[in-house]
Design an enzyme around this catalytic site. Structure first.
Site, PDB file in Angstrom:
ATOM      1  N   MET A  30       0.862  -1.182   0.000  1.00 33.86           N
ATOM      2  CA  MET A  30       0.000   0.000   0.000  1.00 33.86           C
ATOM      3  C   MET A  30       0.892   1.224   0.000  1.00 33.86           C
ATOM      4  SD  MET A  30      -2.727   1.035   2.801  1.00 33.86           S
ATOM      5  CE  MET A  30      -3.631   2.526   2.566  1.00 33.86           C
ATOM      6  N   GLU A 169      -3.888  -5.047 -11.260  1.00 34.22           N
ATOM      7  CA  GLU A 169      -4.522  -3.723 -11.126  1.00 34.22           C
ATOM      8  C   GLU A 169      -4.358  -2.821 -12.354  1.00 34.22           C
ATOM      9  OE1 GLU A 169      -4.419  -5.725  -8.397  1.00 34.22           O
ATOM     10  OE2 GLU A 169      -5.529  -4.270  -7.228  1.00 34.22           O
ATOM     11  N   TYR A 171      -1.480  -2.226 -14.114  1.00 30.54           N
ATOM     12  CA  TYR A 171      -0.149  -1.636 -14.330  1.00 30.54           C
ATOM     13  C   TYR A 171       0.557  -2.367 -15.478  1.00 30.54           C
ATOM     14  CZ  TYR A 171      -0.880   0.845  -9.913  1.00 30.54           C
ATOM     15  OH  TYR A 171      -1.367   1.659  -8.930  1.00 30.54           O
ATOM     16  N   ARG A 219       1.939 -10.903  -8.109  1.00 32.51           N
ATOM     17  CA  ARG A 219       0.555 -10.432  -7.926  1.00 32.51           C
ATOM     18  C   ARG A 219      -0.156 -10.570  -9.260  1.00 32.51           C
ATOM     19  NH1 ARG A 219      -1.689  -5.877  -4.492  1.00 32.51           N
ATOM     20  NH2 ARG A 219      -3.906  -6.342  -4.611  1.00 32.51           N
ATOM     21  N   HIS A 257      -7.451  -0.347 -11.896  1.00 33.24           N
ATOM     22  CA  HIS A 257      -7.830   0.932 -11.293  1.00 33.24           C
ATOM     23  C   HIS A 257      -8.902   1.652 -12.112  1.00 33.24           C
ATOM     24  CE1 HIS A 257      -5.219   0.668  -7.953  1.00 33.24           C
ATOM     25  NE2 HIS A 257      -4.114   0.710  -8.646  1.00 33.24           N
ATOM     26  N   ALA A 259     -11.436   0.211 -13.494  1.00 34.28           N
ATOM     27  CA  ALA A 259     -12.716  -0.510 -13.407  1.00 34.28           C
ATOM     28  C   ALA A 259     -13.738   0.375 -12.687  1.00 34.28           C
ATOM     29  CB  ALA A 259     -12.523  -1.815 -12.652  1.00 34.28           C
ATOM     30  N   ARG A 260     -14.957   0.356 -13.130  1.00 34.29           N
ATOM     31  CA  ARG A 260     -16.002   1.158 -12.484  1.00 34.29           C
ATOM     32  C   ARG A 260     -16.796   0.290 -11.523  1.00 34.29           C
ATOM     33  NH1 ARG A 260     -13.639   5.106 -11.910  1.00 34.29           N
ATOM     34  NH2 ARG A 260     -15.275   6.666 -11.758  1.00 34.29           N
ATOM     35  N   GLN A 344     -10.771   7.387   3.517  1.00 31.21           N
ATOM     36  CA  GLN A 344     -10.721   8.840   3.638  1.00 31.21           C
ATOM     37  C   GLN A 344      -9.334   9.402   3.947  1.00 31.21           C
ATOM     38  OE1 GLN A 344     -14.957   8.967   5.582  1.00 31.21           O
ATOM     39  NE2 GLN A 344     -14.047  10.977   5.774  1.00 31.21           N
ATOM     40  N   ALA A 433     -14.983  12.813  18.511  1.00 34.23           N
ATOM     41  CA  ALA A 433     -13.985  13.745  19.042  1.00 34.23           C
ATOM     42  C   ALA A 433     -13.835  13.537  20.550  1.00 34.23           C
ATOM     43  CB  ALA A 433     -14.390  15.181  18.721  1.00 34.23           C
ATOM     44  N   LYS A 627     -20.809  19.789 -10.022  1.00 26.02           N
ATOM     45  CA  LYS A 627     -21.335  18.417 -10.093  1.00 26.02           C
ATOM     46  C   LYS A 627     -21.863  18.012  -8.717  1.00 26.02           C
ATOM     47  CE  LYS A 627     -18.372  14.998 -10.763  1.00 26.02           C
ATOM     48  NZ  LYS A 627     -17.417  14.112 -11.400  1.00 26.02           N
ATOM     49  N   TRP A 638     -17.334   8.476  -6.628  1.00 27.65           N
ATOM     50  CA  TRP A 638     -17.870   8.035  -7.914  1.00 27.65           C
ATOM     51  C   TRP A 638     -18.806   6.832  -7.730  1.00 27.65           C
ATOM     52  CZ3 TRP A 638     -17.010   3.036  -9.424  1.00 27.65           C
ATOM     53  CH2 TRP A 638     -15.972   2.360  -8.791  1.00 27.65           C
ATOM     54  N   GLU A 715     -17.427  21.158   7.191  1.00 29.49           N
ATOM     55  CA  GLU A 715     -16.471  20.145   6.739  1.00 29.49           C
ATOM     56  C   GLU A 715     -16.069  19.173   7.847  1.00 29.49           C
ATOM     57  OE1 GLU A 715     -15.200  19.931   3.447  1.00 29.49           O
ATOM     58  OE2 GLU A 715     -16.713  21.444   3.033  1.00 29.49           O
ATOM     59  N   LEU A 716     -16.895  19.093   8.887  1.00 26.87           N
ATOM     60  CA  LEU A 716     -16.538  18.157   9.957  1.00 26.87           C
ATOM     61  C   LEU A 716     -16.676  16.728   9.435  1.00 26.87           C
ATOM     62  CD1 LEU A 716     -15.943  17.462  12.961  1.00 26.87           C
ATOM     63  CD2 LEU A 716     -18.392  17.109  13.166  1.00 26.87           C
TER      64      LEU A 716
HETATM   65  P1  NAP Z   1     -21.982  19.493   3.912  1.00 31.72           P
HETATM   66  O1  NAP Z   1     -21.043  18.554   3.273  1.00 31.72           O
HETATM   67  O2  NAP Z   1     -21.511  20.847   4.295  1.00 31.72           O
HETATM   68  O3  NAP Z   1     -23.216  19.639   2.916  1.00 31.72           O
HETATM   69  C1  NAP Z   1     -24.278  20.450   3.199  1.00 31.72           C
HETATM   70  C2  NAP Z   1     -25.124  20.658   1.946  1.00 31.72           C
HETATM   71  O4  NAP Z   1     -26.181  21.517   2.246  1.00 31.72           O
HETATM   72  C3  NAP Z   1     -24.355  21.242   0.796  1.00 31.72           C
HETATM   73  O5  NAP Z   1     -24.687  20.452  -0.343  1.00 31.72           O
HETATM   74  C4  NAP Z   1     -24.895  22.657   0.645  1.00 31.72           C
HETATM   75  O6  NAP Z   1     -24.887  22.818  -0.751  1.00 31.72           O
HETATM   76  C5  NAP Z   1     -26.250  22.593   1.327  1.00 31.72           C
HETATM   77  N1  NAP Z   1     -26.581  23.773   2.128  1.00 31.72           N
HETATM   78  C6  NAP Z   1     -25.789  24.415   3.021  1.00 31.72           C
HETATM   79  N2  NAP Z   1     -26.457  25.431   3.591  1.00 31.72           N
HETATM   80  C7  NAP Z   1     -27.697  25.427   3.067  1.00 31.72           C
HETATM   81  C8  NAP Z   1     -28.835  26.244   3.247  1.00 31.72           C
HETATM   82  N3  NAP Z   1     -28.845  27.264   4.088  1.00 31.72           N
HETATM   83  N4  NAP Z   1     -29.927  25.951   2.535  1.00 31.72           N
HETATM   84  C9  NAP Z   1     -29.947  24.924   1.674  1.00 31.72           C
HETATM   85  N5  NAP Z   1     -28.891  24.121   1.450  1.00 31.72           N
HETATM   86  C10 NAP Z   1     -27.779  24.384   2.139  1.00 31.72           C
HETATM   87  O7  NAP Z   1     -22.605  18.886   5.222  1.00 31.72           O
HETATM   88  P2  NAP Z   1     -23.072  17.396   5.533  1.00 31.72           P
HETATM   89  O8  NAP Z   1     -23.664  16.739   4.340  1.00 31.72           O
HETATM   90  O9  NAP Z   1     -23.947  17.547   6.724  1.00 31.72           O
HETATM   91  O10 NAP Z   1     -21.768  16.666   5.918  1.00 31.72           O
HETATM   92  C11 NAP Z   1     -21.015  17.071   7.062  1.00 31.72           C
HETATM   93  C12 NAP Z   1     -19.624  16.485   7.003  1.00 31.72           C
HETATM   94  O11 NAP Z   1     -19.660  15.090   7.145  1.00 31.72           O
HETATM   95  C13 NAP Z   1     -18.915  16.776   5.704  1.00 31.72           C
HETATM   96  O12 NAP Z   1     -17.583  17.132   5.965  1.00 31.72           O
HETATM   97  C14 NAP Z   1     -18.959  15.483   4.995  1.00 31.72           C
HETATM   98  O13 NAP Z   1     -17.846  15.309   4.139  1.00 31.72           O
HETATM   99  C15 NAP Z   1     -18.944  14.484   6.126  1.00 31.72           C
HETATM  100  N6  NAP Z   1     -19.604  13.245   5.700  1.00 31.72           N
HETATM  101  C16 NAP Z   1     -18.951  12.454   4.838  1.00 31.72           C
HETATM  102  C17 NAP Z   1     -19.533  11.311   4.397  1.00 31.72           C
HETATM  103  C18 NAP Z   1     -18.799  10.412   3.464  1.00 31.72           C
HETATM  104  O14 NAP Z   1     -19.350   9.503   2.943  1.00 31.72           O
HETATM  105  N7  NAP Z   1     -17.516  10.597   3.221  1.00 31.72           N
HETATM  106  C19 NAP Z   1     -20.793  10.972   4.805  1.00 31.72           C
HETATM  107  C20 NAP Z   1     -21.458  11.804   5.693  1.00 31.72           C
HETATM  108  C21 NAP Z   1     -20.852  12.946   6.117  1.00 31.72           C
HETATM  109  P3  NAP Z   1     -25.528  24.018  -1.543  1.00 31.72           P
HETATM  110  O15 NAP Z   1     -25.191  25.237  -0.743  1.00 31.72           O
HETATM  111  O16 NAP Z   1     -24.881  23.970  -2.880  1.00 31.72           O
HETATM  112  O17 NAP Z   1     -26.970  23.716  -1.602  1.00 31.72           O
HETATM  113 FE1  SF4 Z   2      -7.879   3.812   5.342  1.00 26.82          FE
HETATM  114 FE2  SF4 Z   2     -10.217   4.304   6.579  1.00 26.82          FE
HETATM  115 FE3  SF4 Z   2      -9.047   1.907   6.808  1.00 26.82          FE
HETATM  116 FE4  SF4 Z   2      -7.967   3.982   7.992  1.00 26.82          FE
HETATM  117  S1  SF4 Z   2      -9.982   3.123   8.441  1.00 26.82           S
HETATM  118  S2  SF4 Z   2      -6.898   2.437   6.790  1.00 26.82           S
HETATM  119  S3  SF4 Z   2      -8.427   5.625   6.536  1.00 26.82           S
HETATM  120  S4  SF4 Z   2      -9.814   2.799   4.941  1.00 26.82           S
END
Ligand code: NAP
Ligand code: SF4
Length: 740
Positions: A30, A169, A171, A219, A257, A259-260, A344, A433, A627, A638, A715-716
């Site tokens: 990895m 994969e 390569y 591999r 890599h 592959a969809r 992630q 946290a 998008k 994706w 972005e939490l």
């Molecule tokens: P987020 O990523 O900030 O998305 C919030 C969405 O709401 C955005 O699409 C935004 O887009 C919309 N929005 C924001 N303010 C708004 C308003 N006043 N009115 C209408 N729409 C509004 O928040 P989240 O979906 O709650 O996720 C929180 C965190 O958890 C993120 O960092 C996320 O990456 C993480 N998370 C990740 C995963 C994963 O699978 N990796 C899964 C769950 C959560 P527009 O403003 O364009 O409408």
């Molecule tokens: Fe990668 Fe998530 Fe596994 Fe940690 S828990 S090794 S970030 S896939």
């Protein structure tokens, strides 16, 4: 030695004739980014030493190129000179000193490289590289075979126990094997025997240069999952030829890599590909390694017990917990910090050209602290490493294996106060946290009181684990539950700590991890009974109609869309004629949904996917023009988008919300007014910090540390929450608490 009581096969040594592996656990290759260190490879050595000490039977490095054309990226890791060989000695010797064994992976990126020197059997461009590869002239093919052998010889000289030749994969080697990318008409292309000439000559040259007592893993791509990949008959013929050409072990490769089809993400069931390794069993005599989504000792043992393979490969699980093998061996599997396959912090980081880390283990590749510990030596050893049983990093540090010149991804492990226990700290909120901070502080010797208003630990993860394909997330909660027990955190569930309670108990240092509240957008009719928040769905199980609009297409919006459109299990089972009745139901449905041909009747192992009907019609909406879902993880986003498209979810951008009423959601889409006649509108519009205790505690003179969503909701994600909890614990340990 008597067989291990729980995992008798996993902990049976593997005799390779000239050497014996201690057990059947391979830490698969990895890329971490540590391979590219321009200074010494000391950090890579520290990283692997920890995994060797953690008990893995055999380790494999990330991919190292045999020449410049084979780089993954400009100035990527290569092993071509004596000077580079000398840099690798520290890695091999660090592993040997821990009683482990390690192979160096030789990876020629072929057309997947992202630089202008890339070469391939034919000039067929890959979508992930901006460059079209140069077609290899026969002379260059011969030179490349020599380069593989030279790298293997240098690896042996550096002290490695063997090499793994990356033949899967998609390569370079795989590109020669498959007609998809090999369009040549000379002796290196066309007929199957010509297409496999390159891998076999590489193998023979490597064996010849390294001698009979050197591990050579090949591999082999057993399932390409792309059109014009190999047939099963070709896979078997190649495996036999590989054995004859001198390979010691065959490792399984699954999916190019390009592959969809997701092959390692959380949504892939555990052990979903061991059937392909099993299919090869009996056709060759050398050991076979099963791979992909094996993340617990139970699953690994099951695969061995069912005779699917002779060894199991786990890469990310050992990134997540270097002591995986040792914990399993000592009957402490419940202490394993399980990889949840989120990608992630590991693969997503690598794709963003950052060093890999781990969401559940932020110390995974972090450099050790610069300053030496002060205080009593015994205390230092006891406390420095963080959580008990997960302290490989600190042990490595004690051996002086760190590189203090590197900037630490975590704050330095702090000197303690010179006494066992640094005082009493309250942590409010047992989301990720709070859990991370509380257990880290307790491991550092603090008397920690963790207050949680709900009846269970976990916060937002309690919702995330309910999303189809995210069941693994409950493993992190199991791990923290165990660490609470081990570190002696005093957990009080169903307790909403207010300022009065905290002051009465005399805490002078408080960590606020009170999390977030869903944001309710300012839209007319937001109080309408059809409007729900994601909490209503995922926490309170409120009923939802058949037509649903989701406001907000972030991570939570996507999760909710997946949750609402997950086909009923019975509908999935009765849709189409899924092959492989002997497979576990989850695996069968996964193969069916992604069009993986268990019968292997076509090249590449592809067939038409079968999608069971979604139980609801869903619109996933966002105001911005980009998008939909573009901020989701690079390696998984994706697949989420594709899943929703396959379920008929409408992904709309550039919308403007007007109001919600009895008729539904009124909005404008790309300038056109519309009414979405939906039964429910689910709000997933992000969150706001929740920290009502901040002001009263500060007014009372209490030192307050805010972490996670309570600090910054935007972005939490779990990665930031866990790392921040750990950082703040270490920072607290570096400062004496205010005198009570
Ligand atoms: P987020 O990523 O900030 O998305 C919030 C969405 O709401 C955005 O699409 C935004 O887009 C919309 N929005 C924001 N303010 C708004 C308003 N006043 N009115 C209408 N729409 C509004 O928040 P989240 O979906 O709650 O996720 C929180 C965190 O958890 C993120 O960092 C996320 O990456 C993480 N998370 C990740 C995963 C994963 O699978 N990796 C899964 C769950 C959560 P527009 O403003 O364009 O409408
Ligand atoms: Fe990668 Fe998530 Fe596994 Fe940690 S828990 S090794 S970030 S896939």
């Amino acid at each position: 030695m008597p067989p291990h009581p729980q995992y008798p096969r996993l902990f049976t040594p593997l005799d390779l004739g000239f050497t014996t592996l201690a057990n059947r656990i391979l830490m698969g290759s990895m890329h971490t980014g540590l391979e590219e260190d321009k200074g010494s490879l000391q950090r890579l050595a520290t990283y692997f030493a920890a995994r060797a000490r953690g008990g893995a039977g055999l380790l494999v490095t990330g991919g190292i190129a045999p020449n410049r054309q084979g780089w993954l990226a400009p100035f990527g890791a290569k092993l071509t000179t004596a000077a580079e060989m000398r840099k690798h000695r520290v890695v091999a010797s660090a592993v040997r000193d821990e009683g482990g064994k390690i192979c160096l992976q030789i990876l020629h990126a072929g057309r997947y490289g992202v630089h202008p020197l890339i070469v391939a059997p034919s000039p067929v461009r890959a979508h992930m590289s901006p460059f079209r590869p140069w077609e290899m002239k026969p002379r260059l093919i011969r030179a490349t075979i020599y380069d593989f052998a030279r790298t293997a010889a240098l690896a042996r000289e550096a002290g490695y126990d063997g090499v793994e030749i990356m033949g899967s994969e998609g390569y370079l080697i795989n590109e020669f094997i498959a007609p998809r990318t090999n369009k040549r008409t000379d002796e290196w292309g066309g007929a199957f025997d010509n297409r496999i000439r390159f891998p076999l000559e590489v193998l023979r040259a490597v064996r010849e240069k390294t001698g009979p007592d050197f591990i050579v893993i090949f591999r082999l791509s057993m399932l390409d999952l792309v059109e014009d990949g190999s047939t099963w008959e070709e896979v078997v013929a190649l495996a036999k030829a590989v054995e004859l050409a001198g390979a010691t072990i065959i490792n399984t490769g699954v999916g190019w890599h390009e592959a969809r089809i997701p092959t390692i993400a959380t949504m892939v069931p555990r052990g979903a590909y061991s059937w392909i390794t099993e299919r090869l069993k009996g056709t060759v005599r050398i050991p076979l390694i099963a791979t992909n989504r094996i993340n617990t000792p139970e699953k690994a043992e099951e695969i061995l017990a069912e005779g699917h393979a002779d060894m199991v490969s786990m890469a990310r699980p050992l990134l997540a917990d270097p002591d995986f093998a040792r914990k399993a061996m000592e009957g402490r599997a419940d202490e394993i910090n399980t990889c949840i396959a989120c990608n992630q912090a590991c693969l997503d980081h690598i794709f963003e050209h950052k060093e890999a880390s781990c969401l559940v283990n932020p110390r995974a590749t972090a450099p050790p602290s610069a300053p030496p510990m002060r205080g009593e030596e015994g205390e230092a050893t006891r406390f420095r490493g963080g959580l008990p049983g997960n302290n490989a990093w600190s042990e490595a540090e004690e051996k002086g294996m760190g590189n203090p010149s590197r900037k630490s991804a975590l704050p330095p492990f702090s000197p303690l106060l010179g006494r066992p226990g640094g005082g009493s700290v309250a942590v409010v909120g047992a989301g990720l946290a709070g859990l991370s901070c509380a257990t880290e502080l307790a491991a550092l010797g603090y008397d920690v009181h963790l207050f949680e208003a709900a009846g269970a630990i976990g916060g937002q993860f309690n919702m995330a684990k309910r999303i189809p394909g995210k069941g693994e997330f409950s493993e992190t909660l199991r791990y923290f539950g165990k660490m609470i027990e081990k570190t002696g955190v005093q957990l009080q569930l169903n307790t909403r700590a207010d300022a009065k309670l905290l002051l009465e108990k005399g805490f002078r240092e408080v960590v606020l991890a009170t999390g977030v509240l869903p944001r309710m957008p300012d839209i007319d009719g937001i109080e309408h009974p059809s409007v729900l928040s994601y909490l209503d769905l995922l926490l309170h199980n409120k009923p939802v109609g058949k037509r649903v609009a989701i406001i907000g297409a972030g991570g939570v919006g996507f999760d909710v869309a997946l949750y609402l459109t997950e086909p009923d299990a019975r509908a999935q089972a009765t849709t189409g004629a899924a092959a492989g009745p002997e497979l576990p139901e989850t695996v069968r449905l996964y193969l069916q949904e992604w069009g993986i041909d268990y019968t292997y009747s076509h090249r590449g192992g592809l067939t038409n996917p079968i999608h069971a009907p979604a139980p609801r019609q869903v619109w996933l909406l966002q105001r911005s023009k980009g998008k939909v879902g573009e901020r989701l993880g690079k390696t998984t986003g994706w697949a989420h988008r594709l899943t929703l498209k396959n379920r008929g979810v409408h992904l709309w951008n550039a919308v403007e919300y007007h109001c919600v009423d009895d008729a539904g959601l009124h909005l404008t889409v790309k300038g056109q007014p519309q009414l979405l006649e939906v039964d429910n509108v689910v709000i997933c519009a992000g969150q706001e910090p929740y920290r009502p205790l901040l002001a009263p505690l500060e007014q009372a003179g209490v030192r307050v540390n805010i972490i996670g969503g309570a600090k910054l909701a935007a972005e939490l994600d779990a990665k930031r929450a866990i790392e921040e909890g750990m950082r703040v614990a270490l920072a607290i340990a570096g400062t004496p608490p205010t005198a009570a």
